[in-house]
Design a protein around this motif. Structure first.
Motif, PDB file in Angstrom:
ATOM      1  N   MET A   1       0.817  -1.190   0.000  1.00 18.01           N
ATOM      2  CA  MET A   1       0.000   0.000   0.000  1.00 18.01           C
ATOM      3  C   MET A   1       0.863   1.257   0.000  1.00 18.01           C
ATOM      4  SD  MET A   1      -3.138  -0.733  -0.305  1.00 18.01           S
ATOM      5  CE  MET A   1      -3.960   0.762   0.105  1.00 18.01           C
ATOM      6  N   GLU A   2       1.967   1.250   0.705  1.00 20.32           N
ATOM      7  CA  GLU A   2       2.795   2.453   0.742  1.00 20.32           C
ATOM      8  C   GLU A   2       3.364   2.772  -0.638  1.00 20.32           C
ATOM      9  OE1 GLU A   2       2.804   4.554   3.211  1.00 20.32           O
ATOM     10  OE2 GLU A   2       1.536   3.150   4.292  1.00 20.32           O
TER      11      GLU A   2
ATOM     12  N   GLY B   1       1.814   2.191  -3.415  1.00 19.15           N
ATOM     13  CA  GLY B   1       0.670   2.777  -4.101  1.00 19.15           C
ATOM     14  C   GLY B   1       0.464   4.234  -3.719  1.00 19.15           C
ATOM     15  N   ARG B   2       0.632   4.539  -2.447  1.00 18.94           N
ATOM     16  CA  ARG B   2       0.488   5.929  -1.997  1.00 18.94           C
ATOM     17  C   ARG B   2       1.584   6.805  -2.584  1.00 18.94           C
ATOM     18  NH1 ARG B   2      -0.729   3.321   3.162  1.00 18.94           N
ATOM     19  NH2 ARG B   2      -2.975   3.403   3.422  1.00 18.94           N
ATOM     20  N   ALA B   3       2.794   6.288  -2.652  1.00 22.67           N
ATOM     21  CA  ALA B   3       3.899   7.058  -3.241  1.00 22.67           C
ATOM     22  C   ALA B   3       3.623   7.363  -4.707  1.00 22.67           C
ATOM     23  CB  ALA B   3       5.216   6.294  -3.094  1.00 22.67           C
TER      24      ALA B   3
ATOM     25  N   GLN C   1       0.575   7.553  -6.107  1.00 23.50           N
ATOM     26  CA  GLN C   1      -0.540   8.506  -6.144  1.00 23.50           C
ATOM     27  C   GLN C   1      -0.078   9.929  -5.847  1.00 23.50           C
ATOM     28  OE1 GLN C   1      -3.299   6.825  -3.296  1.00 23.50           O
ATOM     29  NE2 GLN C   1      -4.663   6.172  -4.948  1.00 23.50           N
ATOM     30  N   ARG C   2       0.886  10.081  -4.971  1.00 25.22           N
ATOM     31  CA  ARG C   2       1.349  11.414  -4.565  1.00 25.22           C
ATOM     32  C   ARG C   2       2.387  12.010  -5.517  1.00 25.22           C
ATOM     33  NH1 ARG C   2       1.442   9.598   1.647  1.00 25.22           N
ATOM     34  NH2 ARG C   2      -0.762   9.952   2.023  1.00 25.22           N
TER      35      ARG C   2
ATOM     36  N   SER D   1      -5.094  -2.023   4.832  1.00 27.87           N
ATOM     37  CA  SER D   1      -5.267  -0.663   5.344  1.00 27.87           C
ATOM     38  C   SER D   1      -6.601  -0.557   6.075  1.00 27.87           C
ATOM     39  CB  SER D   1      -5.222   0.340   4.195  1.00 27.87           C
ATOM     40  OG  SER D   1      -6.376   0.186   3.380  1.00 27.87           O
TER      41      SER D   1
ATOM     42  N   THR E   1      -9.038   1.494   5.516  1.00 27.96           N
ATOM     43  CA  THR E   1     -10.175   1.613   4.594  1.00 27.96           C
ATOM     44  C   THR E   1     -10.551   0.263   3.993  1.00 27.96           C
ATOM     45  OG1 THR E   1      -8.675   2.252   2.807  1.00 27.96           O
ATOM     46  CG2 THR E   1      -9.765   4.030   3.996  1.00 27.96           C
TER      47      THR E   1
END
Length: 70
Positions: free
Chosen positions: A1-2, A4-6, A8-9, A28, A30
């Motif tokens: 997930m991290e 994926g967040r990187a 997205q950002r 996560s 969610t």
């Protein structure tokens, strides 16, 4: 997930980023609280990492040597 967040950002770029991620997942908040199946598709995350990064290294890091050391 991290990873994926990187992505997205906007922290991962195809011209210079080496992205290293574990395929082992801890869900996560969610994903855990969603009504029905809120899981993010792991294969889609892997595909996104390959498309977003110059080099994308991924494997299951659960059994890394540091955890096996006595």
């Amino acid at each position: 997930m991290e990873a994926g967040r990187a992505i997205q950002r906007g922290m991962v770029t195809p011209d210079r980023t080496t992205l290293i991620a574990s395929t082992h997942r801890v869900y996560s908040m969610t994903e855990k609280t969603a009504i029905g199946d809120g899981q993010v598709d792991t294969q889609k995350l892997i595909e996104a990492g390959g498309a977003a990064a110059h080099i994308f290294a991924h494997c299951d890091l659960r059994g890394s040597p540091s955890r096996r050391a006595a």
